[in-house]
Design a protein around this motif. Structure first.
Motif, PDB file in Angstrom:
ATOM      1  N   LYS A  55      28.964  39.253  40.985  1.00 33.09           N
ATOM      2  CA  LYS A  55      29.643  38.585  42.096  1.00 33.09           C
ATOM      3  C   LYS A  55      31.008  39.192  42.354  1.00 33.09           C
ATOM      4  O   LYS A  55      31.569  39.036  43.426  1.00 33.09           O
ATOM      5  CB  LYS A  55      29.786  37.096  41.772  1.00 33.09           C
ATOM      6  N   SER A  56      31.531  39.862  41.350  1.00 31.07           N
ATOM      7  CA  SER A  56      32.864  40.444  41.474  1.00 31.07           C
ATOM      8  C   SER A  56      32.893  41.468  42.602  1.00 31.07           C
ATOM      9  O   SER A  56      31.923  42.175  42.850  1.00 31.07           O
ATOM     10  CB  SER A  56      33.243  41.101  40.155  1.00 31.07           C
ATOM     11  N   GLU A  57      34.037  41.540  43.276  1.00 34.75           N
ATOM     12  CA  GLU A  57      34.142  42.508  44.373  1.00 34.75           C
ATOM     13  C   GLU A  57      34.595  43.872  43.880  1.00 34.75           C
ATOM     14  O   GLU A  57      34.647  44.831  44.639  1.00 34.75           O
ATOM     15  CB  GLU A  57      35.114  41.985  45.428  1.00 34.75           C
TER      16      GLU A  57
END
Lengths: 453, 332
Positions: free
Chosen positions: A71-73
């Motif tokens: 989910k991290s960008e």
């Protein structure tokens, strides 16, 4: 010979070049994955295969991949741990030297599965000639369109770099490796956060061993379920074993997990028995960090079942009567080997390689080395053996990274199984001053001596 | 907010607080010692391993115990966590081991060391160490070197807590010293001797838990317990100007920053305050410095007993003694 997956084409001339490798079915997994599968499907196959990390800890690779923070960008990274420095282990060197493309192929497929746009192979500095081989292979892969922008016409792009390390053992620990890769001093980080959340440049990162990544190609090609059928129980697939020591045929062998240890040591296909017709005394089954086992416990478990080359069977009995598969550094010692001398050598290594960050490991490894040096050179005294046990116990589990454990386990196990030999060193200081003392006069345990009387 | 129980005493702390800081909110005996953690420096801690504690219940959600002892200075609390510090024999045993490791290569030259009397390692070994060493070999030694013109580095005494490198990283513009080499050969050093030269470098002396970094202007002047500490301040445009003057008669022998009860500096001072104003006239004296009653420095410094504080101390002791009698957890 059992089933060969990684080393199947090892003897084909020119397998280190792209064209020959491609002709023998190379880069099929890249084509299959990029053109017909989604990244999640690849991860799913690896999960199904039950592949366990080949670097030493044996953590399921699919599970490790699924922990990656998707989910991290931030960008995601795949780092290949080719800092193979465990004494007794030399399988990755062999693989990278002979078939560099299998690693490159695995890196592309795995990076695709993890969504990494940049990946690194961290190789220890001593392997400089391998770095050149890998760079040559990467260049070829770029030229053929398997690396770089829009691989095989898909919209997936990947850049792959080889990074030489400085040659420190500690940089094989994944967080120290990442520190070193970032250009800092190779000190392990405190966990949590784990690399899957904040690894390289504080971004989600997966660190895998060379053999693990190379195996991914086969898993994608044959399917996870099919791969899981090879091997035994939860130890699926094949494993490279670096066999060394007092055996007739040392070398790297690919075995199907579940092979009996006895067969591995005595069969002519593998180690070919103990050299010079001697008897076996002890085996370190998985690289210098794992507990050493005497002959009777390595061939049969404490329950009397034959011991197999698998994660479960080798660790049967815990640390009391078992050991670990580790990284597959199989060191065999015959009856002339001195356990104390061998242990001193191991401890000297850990003393030299401790990073010096946390106090138990920094001070304790040096202490153990000095005490063992004393014992081996005939200056030991009665209390030293218990002192070693106590020091090892105080290091184990109290350090930042597993190097402390790795230094403590061999000491604890050697004394557990070969205490008599340590006592012999205290009792006969004059005899042990000769480095080849057990070659001149093999050590006979009290029980065996009684039996002959 | 998270509720955490340490040695049977419950405390509610903000999320993300470490176990050590939660214990400090309780205060007293349950506070684990710390040699490398420093509250006012970021990312310190986790290295010396004296603050190891046992987590017998991970959190309310996941009550499994943690498999190993954890470094309390770097492990954040979870709601419902149960921690054992001095009620766990395992923790005390491990701590004893760590103290032994720390003293292994320490020269124990306390009689000639300027840090004696205010040394964290001395306090730690009085509390947790044993009287006799089991180490028979030679200790590692280094040459004494000057780092900067005011600081003497006595590497032989160093326990490699890395605090001084964090000071250089976080308080000054450029870090010119660091850790060289590996394992027990590693040392704090600069590549160029006397290279440490900046306005806040003197704080390295204050953060050093042992006598590895000492103030050259104070070296061998006096034992610290023969001096009289005074709180004082001056207007300084570089720092807060709040200091402690270590005096003998009318002479100011040393100027240092103010340390809290855990021997940690909260407000750092600049080198000008530290080295260039050794005259009573430069300072506004606030009064005698409060020194912990257990410290050797408090000898001959009589202070009025604060009855309220004493009562709090006794109450805490009582709660703690009750906590000690809690049944042993089922997971050893």
């Amino acid at each position: 010979m059992g089933r060969q997956i990684l080393l199947e084409h090892i003897n084909v001339p020119g397998i280190n070049t792209f064209d020959v490798y491609r002709k023998h079915g190379g880069y099929a997994s890249v084509e299959k994955a990029l053109k017909t599968m989604t990244p999640d499907e690849v991860t799913e196959e690896v999960k199904k295969s039950g592949l366990r990390g080949r670097g030493g800890a044996g953590f399921p690779a699919g599970m490790k991949w699924s922990f990656l923070d998707r989910k991290s960008e931030k960008p995601r990274y795949l780092v290949c741990n080719a800092d193979e420095s465990e004494p007794g282990t030399f399988k990755d060197r062999y693989l990278m030297e002979k078939i560099p493309h299998v690693l490159i192929e695995g890196m592309i497929t795995s990076s695709y599965a993890l969504g990494a746009k940049t990946s690194y192979i961290y190789v220890r500095g001593e392997y400089m000639y391998i770095i050149r081989i890998l760079e040559q292979a990467i260049e070829e892969a770029y030229a053929k369109g398997f690396l770089g922008k829009n691989i095989l016409g898909t919209d997936y792009s990947l850049d792959l770099y080889v990074q030489p390390g400085g040659g420190a053992y500690i940089c094989g620990e994944e967080t120290a490796l990442l520190e070193s890769l970032e250009g800092k001093r190779g000190n392990p980080r405190l966990k949590p956060p784990f690399p899957a959340v904040a690894g390289l440049y504080a971004s989600p990162t997966v660190v895998n061993n060379v053999e693990t990544i190379a195996t991914v190609c086969a898993i994608v090609n044959m399917g996870g379920d099919e791969y899981a059928k090879i091997g035994i129980g939860k130890s699926t697939g094949t494993k490279l074993i670096s066999a060394s020591g007092h055996i007739n045929k040392p070398g790297v062998y690919e075995i199907e997990l579940g092979l009996p240890v006895e067969e591995f040591i005595y069969s002519d296909q593998y180690c070919g028995g103990i050299w010079k017709g001697r008897k076996m005394k002890a085996v370190v089954a998985g690289g210098s960090s794992v507990p050493i086992l005497p002959t009777e416990l390595i061939l049969k478990t404490a329950k009397g079942e034959p011991r197999l080359m698998s994660y479960e069977s080798l660790s049967d009995g815990g640390f009391v009567s078992g050991t670990m598969l580790g990284s597959g550094g199989f060191i065999v010692m015959d009856e002339t080997a001195c356990i104390v001398r061998n242990l001193w050598t191991f401890t000297r290594f850990y003393h030299h390689e401790s990073c010096g960050q946390c106090s138990p490991c920094r001070e304790g490894t040096g202490w153990m080395e000095k005490v063992l040096h004393r014992l081996e050179h005939g200056h030991g005294h009665e209390g030293d053996i218990d002192l070693l046990v106590d020091v090892a116990k105080k290091i184990e589990g109290n350090t930042i990274c597993p190097l402390g454990d790795a230094a403590a386990w061999p000491v604890a196990s050697a004394i557990r199984h070969f205490r008599e030999e340590f006592e012999y060193h205290v009792r006969y200081p004059e005899k042990v001053k000769n480095p080849k003392h057990f070659e001149l006069e093999p050590f006979v345990p009290a029980a065996a001596a009684m039996a002959t009387v | 907010m998270a509720k955490v129980t340490i040695d049977g005493i419950e405390v509610e702390v903000a999320d993300g607080t470490t176990i050590l800081n939660a214990a400090r909110q309780i205060g007293g005996e349950v506070v684990p010692p710390a040699m490398c953690y420093y509250s006012s420096l970021k990312d310190t801690g986790g290295k010396c391993r004296v603050c190891l504690v046992k987590v017998t219940q991970g959190s309310a959600k996941d009550p499994r115990p943690m498999p190993k002892l954890v470094a309390s200075c770097r492990t954040p609390v979870m709601d419902g966590m149960v921690v054992q510090n001095i009620t766990s024999p395992e923790v005390l045993e491990a701590r004893k081991g760590v103290v032994e490791f720390l003293l292994l290569n320490h020269p124990l030259d306390c009689p000639v060391c300027d840090q004696a009397g205010e040394c964290d390692l001395q306090n730690l070994s009085y509390e947790h160490g044993v009287g006799k060493t089991r180490y028979e070999e030679d200790r590692r030694t280094f040459e004494k070197i000057d780092i900067g013109d005011k600081i003497k580095l006595h590497m032989t005494r160093c326990i490699l807590c890395y605090r001084c490198t964090f000071v250089a990283d976080q308080l000054t513009q450029e870090r010119v010293h660091g850790v060289l080499n590996r394992g027990d050969a590693s040392e704090i050093s600069t590549y160029i001797e006397k290279a440490v030269d900046n306005d806040f470098s003197g704080n390295m002396i204050d953060v050093c838990p042992v006598g590895a970094l000492t103030d050259k202007t104070f070296r061998f002047k006096s034992r610290v317990w023969f001096t009289k500490p005074l709180d004082a301040h001056r207007d300084c445009d570089k720092c807060c100007g709040k200091v402690v003057l270590w005096t003998k008669g009318d002479d100011v022998l040393r100027v240092s920053a103010r340390k809290d009860q855990y021997n940690e500096v909260k407000e750092y001072i600049c080198n000008e305050c530290r080295y260039d104003h050794k005259d009573m006239k430069d300072w506004t004296i606030e009064g005698p410095r409060h020194i912990d009653r257990h410290s050797v420095i408090s000898q001959n410094h009589y202070e009025k007993i604060d009855m309220q504080k004493l009562k709090l101390d006794i109450d805490r002791q009582l709660t703690f003694q009750k906590g000690k009698q809690l049944p042993e957890t089922t997971n050893p």
